[in-house]
Design an enzyme around this catalytic site. Structure first.
Site: not given
Length: 198
Positions: A67-69, A104
């Protein structure tokens, strides 16, 4: 089969724990530098995939969550402030404005992968310098993109939030993730769909 969260983030670990699934965490060693001409949404998706695949390669048979923001304001990527002055500048610029957060996800078992980008629009209220400085002294949100921890006192900085998933703003969209995990046979409501870590 085991479930792995490819992250060293205590926030994402706490979010995934809400699903009451057995899992472990591994911090991926991924270069998070932006690429020239890359949109914030594309960057968030690319990094979520890179994190998941990096850990999956070293853990065959596991289902891995990456996950990445990325926060964006007026088309520009907004990073973690790292300190009081930068956080103050960020929040002053956000006053009365909307900040877009791309959260994401990638879930992979090393053979196939599912990806998703969940967008949250945060409308900040008109913020006084006093309110900003009081918030920063109390919260110290210097490790958070956009300087506002919506899971705690940062919610008082907002006029509104719009998203398909209220957990996305914290960095791990659990509605989307639950849907994706079911594609890999993992369901928090079906006991034993993930064996306990031994």
């Amino acid at each position: 089969m085991s479930l792995i969260l490819a992250s060293g983030s205590p926030y994402r670990k706490a979010m995934l724990a809400r699903l009451r699934l057995p899992f472990r965490t591994i911090s991926p060693d991924v270069d998070e530098s932006p690429r020239e001409g890359e949109t914030p949404a594309a960057m968030a998706l690319r990094l979520s995939v890179a994190k998941a695949l990096t850990v999956a390669e070293r853990n065959p048979g596991a289902v891995v969550i990456g996950s990445d923001q990325v926060a964006t304001f007026q088309g520009r990527k907004i990073g973690k402030p790292g300190g009081f002055e930068k956080a103050r500048e960020q929040l002053l610029s956000f006053s009365g404005q909307t900040v877009e957060f791309h959260s994401a996800l990638c879930v992979t078992d090393g053979r196939r992968q599912e990806t998703r980008d969940v967008v949250t629009f945060c409308r900040f209220r008109q913020l006084s310098e006093e309110a900003i400085e009081t918030y920063l002294r109390l919260e110290q949100p210097y490790d958070t993109a956009g300087s506002a921890k919506a899971e705690s006192l940062g919610i008082t900085l907002m006029d509104s939030m719009q998203s398909d998933d209220p957990t996305a703003i914290i960095g791990l969209p659990l509605i989307a993730l639950s849907q994706m995990l079911r594609q890999f046979g993992i369901d928090p409501l079906i006991p034993g769909s993930v064996p306990a870590e031994g």
